[in-house]
Design an enzyme around this catalytic site. Structure first.
Site, short mmCIF file in Angstrom:
data_model
loop_
_atom_site.label_atom_id
_atom_site.label_comp_id
_atom_site.label_asym_id
_atom_site.label_seq_id
_atom_site.Cartn_x
_atom_site.Cartn_y
_atom_site.Cartn_z
N HIS A 138 -7.45 -2.18 5.65
CA HIS A 138 -6.42 -1.15 6.36
C HIS A 138 -7.21 0.25 6.01
CE1 HIS A 138 -2.89 0.48 8.12
NE2 HIS A 138 -2.31 0.63 7.10
N HIS A 175 0.66 -1.23 0.04
CA HIS A 175 0.01 0.04 -0.05
C HIS A 175 0.78 1.33 -0.12
CE1 HIS A 175 0.88 -0.49 4.18
NE2 HIS A 175 0.17 0.55 4.65
N HIS A 209 1.17 3.83 2.30
CA HIS A 209 1.70 4.64 3.46
C HIS A 209 3.23 4.49 3.15
CE1 HIS A 209 -2.15 3.86 5.64
NE2 HIS A 209 -2.20 5.20 5.16
N HIS A 239 6.09 -5.41 12.02
CA HIS A 239 5.62 -3.95 12.02
C HIS A 239 5.20 -3.48 13.38
CE1 HIS A 239 2.56 -1.17 10.52
NE2 HIS A 239 3.54 -1.02 9.47
N ASP A 273 5.77 4.25 5.20
CA ASP A 273 6.69 3.27 5.63
C ASP A 273 6.65 2.03 4.89
OD1 ASP A 273 4.01 2.77 6.41
OD2 ASP A 273 4.56 2.21 8.72
N HIS A 274 6.02 1.86 3.76
CA HIS A 274 5.87 0.76 2.77
C HIS A 274 6.36 0.92 1.60
CE1 HIS A 274 3.60 -1.98 5.94
NE2 HIS A 274 3.43 -0.81 6.32
N ASP A 332 -0.07 -3.99 5.89
CA ASP A 332 -0.86 -3.72 7.18
C ASP A 332 -2.35 -4.09 7.18
OD1 ASP A 332 1.56 -2.48 7.70
OD2 ASP A 332 0.85 -0.62 7.72
ZN LIG Z 1 -0.26 1.33 6.55
#
Ligand SMILES: [Zn+2]
Length: 301
Positions: free
Chosen positions: A140, A60, A62, A268, A64-65, A210
């Site tokens: 998510h 996805h 976000h 995570h 941090d990914h 996530d």
């Molecule tokens: Zn996320």
């Protein structure tokens, strides 16, 4: 299969922890899964050859990914990469990456192929002779997929003693491995099961981060060998997990148990926790075989 965790923490990169990224080695492929900031540094640290990465799977959008992706794409360009690069990611990432490259006037000299994902049901997104990859729709805050990596059923193995005893011509070995009955040198039909043994059972790996607690994924990941499931929080902070659509260690263990997974890897983690062993303790109360992801750690299965 070999899984190497490059980063397994949530939110921001810190001096000694990285956001999500992992490398899965499976049947001569090196698949990169998620690409948080710092991924290319970790790839170098683990001496993973950039040229061998031909497929990148992004769960996805976000940061941090995926905030490491444009940097990695740019580095590939500076290293004069020629091989095609396939990116499987939610619709929108192509726009982000393309705009960055356009404004920097830094187009790649290799082919960048985006496979934009928008389906909310599981779909086959990669397949070759030996491997299949399916999406695992997750729950998510924004559109998110996990990924299921599956080996295909391999060829049967020759039982050489039986094959030699039965006087089978070498020309038939290929057919035997494919499961056919064959004739011996005297014209008699010999059953395949007398001459071969079954192939090694195919392995599978599911990456699920996530997501909120999500039983909808169970049919897709049923009987998976290894399940990586996020556990951002401990059960005592369950109130934080629900609104942010994340899971607790207890919930991850419940999914692993219901899916009949062999091994659960947790990751995570929220940066609020200093003692990660608490995640393992909590999950182990529900599911036996729990491992903790750690940056730099590898798992072979
Ligand atoms: Zn996320």
């Amino acid at each position: 299969m070999k899984l190497t965790i490059l980063g397994c923490h949530s939110a921001t990169p810190r001096t000694n922890t990285n956001p999500t990224s992992q490398v899965l080695e499976i049947n001569n492929h090196i698949f990169l899964i998620d690409c948080g900031e710092g991924t290319q540094v970790e790839l170098r640290r683990h001496k993973i050859k950039f040229n061998r990465i031909k497929h990148i799977f992004i769960s996805h959008l976000h940061g941090d990914h995926c905030f490491g992706l444009v940097g990695l794409i740019s580095t590939f360009r500076l290293l004069t990469r020629e091989a095609d690069l396939h990116i499987y990611a939610p619709k929108g990432l192509k726009e982000v990456i393309t705009l960055q490259m356009k404004l920097a006037e830094s187009w790649t000299n290799y082919k960048l192929i985006f496979h934009e994902l928008a389906s909310t049901t599981s779909e086959l997104i990669f397949e070759d002779e030996k491997v299949e990859v399916y999406t695992i729709p997750l729950d998510h805050r924004i559109y998110t997929n996990g990924f299921l990596f599956k080996e295909k059923e391999g060829e049967r193995k020759l039982d050489m003693n039986a094959v030699l005893n039965a006087d089978i011509d070498v020309a038939y070995y290929r057919k035997l491995k494919q499961g056919f009955d064959v004739e011996d040198k005297h014209g008699n039909l010999v059953k395949n099961e007398i001459l071969t043994k079954s192939a090694n059972p195919p392995k599978s790996y599911a990456f699920c981060s996530d997501t909120a607690y999500n039983e909808a994924m169970l049919p897709i990941i049923k009987d998976v060998d290894v399940l990586y499931h996020e556990s951002t929080f401990l059960d005592k902070n369950e109130k934080l997990a629900a609104p942010t659509k994340h899971s607790t260690a207890k919930q991850a263990a419940s999914i692993a148990k219901q899916a009949n997974a062999n091994t659960l890897i947790l990751g995570h983690y929220s940066t609020r926790y200093n003692d990660l062993n608490l995640f393992k303790e909590e999950a182990s109360e529900i599911f036996e075989n729990v491992e903790l992801a750690k940056d730099g750690k590898s798992f072979e299965f």
